[in-house]
Design a protein around this motif. Structure first.
Motif: not given
Length: 555
Positions: A366-385
């Motif tokens: 669903p989402q990794l811990p917030k990091e400053s060097c990571r692009v935030t997903p545009a939608s809540s339906t976006d899952w990180l691989l």
């Protein structure tokens, strides 16, 4: 005449060798700001003007020599002193040229040998950091590692066994209270991250577990990768969406109206109020959706909500068996939990619900811990691989080919230790442990196995920092798996991922200049502090390494 032309050629060749646009120095200092860039450009302009004046004077002198030679052919002999001076100046020019070539070769430094065509540009770097920041020698590093790192991770095995036993019980309770007709089905957990790759350093020890889940019949998941499609924006590469369909590929239906849902249970497609209680407003229905009706894509945030509700009910069912409390941990880390003992000590761990990508070891998170060097997903339906399972497999497979007592994980542990201390000192930067591990895996792929012997710890650690330094300079750090055809095929990586375009993990630095500047400053400050920090910790090992307990929300 021939001697004069030869001297002109030497001057021109020397000017070309010194021209920074044709032969840029790889270890050029990163400019502090725009004013620094302008100042250096002005200095370069002045040098070019001086060189132009020298060439003009040389041409004028050659014209005069030509006239003198013409007069000599008519019977006038040039002075012998002038001939001697020509010979001496030519020898000086040759010596100057040799010195220039040697100086540039010496400044570039030795280049390590690499065993891969595409990885050559990743490993071709000097063995000395850009600003000449010294690292401790091998003896100090060995002493530091034995007394401050190896001793601190000695109880990792017991921690894993305790957490795994508890999570087994917790997930079994979750399955027992779930409605098999409407709820997601959880599978056995998978250990990932530094604790399962044997390089975790910081206290408290943190176990990260993936919990795969599958939809109830007759639904099925259809992952959609975004790492190989050229039409996908750069900001969304590495993400994907998960489409929910019926088993036969038919349009979505819902069976929650045919089955009575339990208290606090959510349907896969609809919340407990959707389609069950007549008169419910459309806004209420949309808020309770796990899957968007319009797109039929699974909503990551709603899945996390379902998972947390399920864990809360599962814990209440088995709490009487344990003599500790369980609470949610960091709110910005999905699945973060914390066991709190009566003595006041605590033990954190992370449970992340994931979806397997087809039959591979890729998982959508669903989402990794917030990091400053990571692009935030545009939608809540976006899952990180996530490639966490492949990373664990690669490190284990590589370790089998390395010499006994190889120093690769020791390098990563020391680098991670220094980064964590620097983050506590100056705050988080754009550099993370994941970047350190990515850099190490690139080096493992291009270095010979014999280069990772235990007695090479200082050399390999310095090389790791050189790799990160060059990556920061170029604002480019390629994802290790996506688009990397040098990854061994025995790892079983999907071909679509291997043939995809590489993903730049440092792309946010291109877009965020302030973040980039602060990260570079923090990186060099970490290198400057490394000798003192390592020496201090080698002399005095703190008795209490535990971090202050984070704020928690009781279950």
């Amino acid at each position: 005449m021939a001697m004069g032309l030869f001297r002109v050629c030497l001057v021109v060749v020397t000017a070309i060798i010194n021209h920074p646009l044709l032969f840029p120095r790889e270890n050029a200092t990163v400019p502090e700001n725009e004013e620094e860039i302008i100042r250096k450009m002005q200095e370069h302009q002045e040098k070019l003007q001086l060189e132009q004046l020298r060439l003009e004077e040389e041409v004028s002198r050659l014209v005069a020599e030509k006239e003198a030679l013409h007069q000599a052919e008519e019977g006038q002999q040039p002075p012998e002193a002038h001939t001697a001076w020509d010979l001496w100046s030519t020898l000086c020019m040759i010596a100057f040229l040799i010195i220039e070539i040697w100086r540039q070769d010496h400044q570039d430094g030795p280049f390590p040998e690499c065993l891969g065509g595409d990885e050559d540009d990743l490993c071709g770097m000097g063995s000395t950091p850009l600003r000449g920041l010294p690292l401790p020698n091998k003896a100090i590093l060995d002493h530091f590692y034995e007394h401050c790192i190896r001793s601190a991770t000695g109880d990792a095995t017991r921690t894993r066994e305790f957490v795994e036993g508890f999570v087994d019980d917790l997930l079994e309770a979750l399955r027992s209270i779930s409605n098999r007709d409407t709820a997601l089905e959880t599978e056995d957990f998978i250990g990932v991250g530094s604790m399962y790759e044997n390089w975790h350093v910081e206290r408290p020890l943190l176990c990260h577990l993936f919990v795969p889940f599958i939809p109830p019949e007759p639904y099925s998941f259809h992952p959609e990768l975004w790492c190989s499609d050229l039409s996908v924006p750069l900001s969304r590469q590495g993400y994907g969406q998960i489409k929910v369909t019926l088993a036969g590929g038919d349009p979505l239906g819902c069976i929650c109206g045919k089955t009575k849902l339990g208290e606090d249970m959510l349907c896969l497609l609809h919340g407990k109020n959707s389609g069950v209680q007549p008169g419910a407003g459309a806004n209420d229905e949309m808020e309770d959706l796990l899957c968007s009706r319009e797109s039929s894509h699974l909503d990551a945030m709603q899945v996390m909500k379902w998972f947390q509700v399920g864990l809360t009910r599962a814990w209440h069912r088995i709490a009487h068996k344990y003599e500790f409390d369980l609470a949610f941990g960091q709110l910005d880390t999905p699945g973060s939990l914390r066991i709190k003992f009566r003595s006041g000590k605590f033990m954190p761990f992370i449970l992340t619900p994931v979806i397997q990508c087809n039959d591979s070891d890729l998982y959508f998170v669903p989402q990794l811990p917030k990091e400053s060097c990571r692009v935030t997903p545009a939608s809540s339906t976006d899952w990180l691989l996530s490639f966490a399972v492949y990373e664990r497999h690669f490190l284990r497979m590589t370790a089998k080919a390395l010499p006994e007592g190889a120093c690769h994980l020791s390098c990563l542990q020391i680098a991670s230790f220094l980064l964590s201390k620097q983050s506590r000192l100056t705050g988080p930067s754009g550099l993370s442990n994941y970047h350190l591990k990515t850099a190490l895996m690139h080096l493992l792929l291009c270095r010979r196995a014999a280069d990772w012997k235990a007695n090479q710890l200082d050399v390999r650690l310095q090389e790791l920092f050189c790799f990160l330094e060059r990556s920061l300079q170029e604002k480019k750090l390629h994802h290790f798996f996506v688009g990397n055809r040098k990854v061994p095929e025995t790892l079983g990586l999907p071909e679509a991922v291997r043939r995809a375009e590489p993903i730049n993990l440092f792309r946010p630095f291109v877009l965020q200049r302030t973040l980039y500047r602060s990260t570079v400053d923090s990186f060099y400050e970490m290198l400057r502090n490394a000798p003192t920090l390592i020496s201090e910790y080698s002399l005095h090992v703190p008795s209490d390494r535990a971090s202050p307990p984070p704020k928690a929300v009781a279950l």
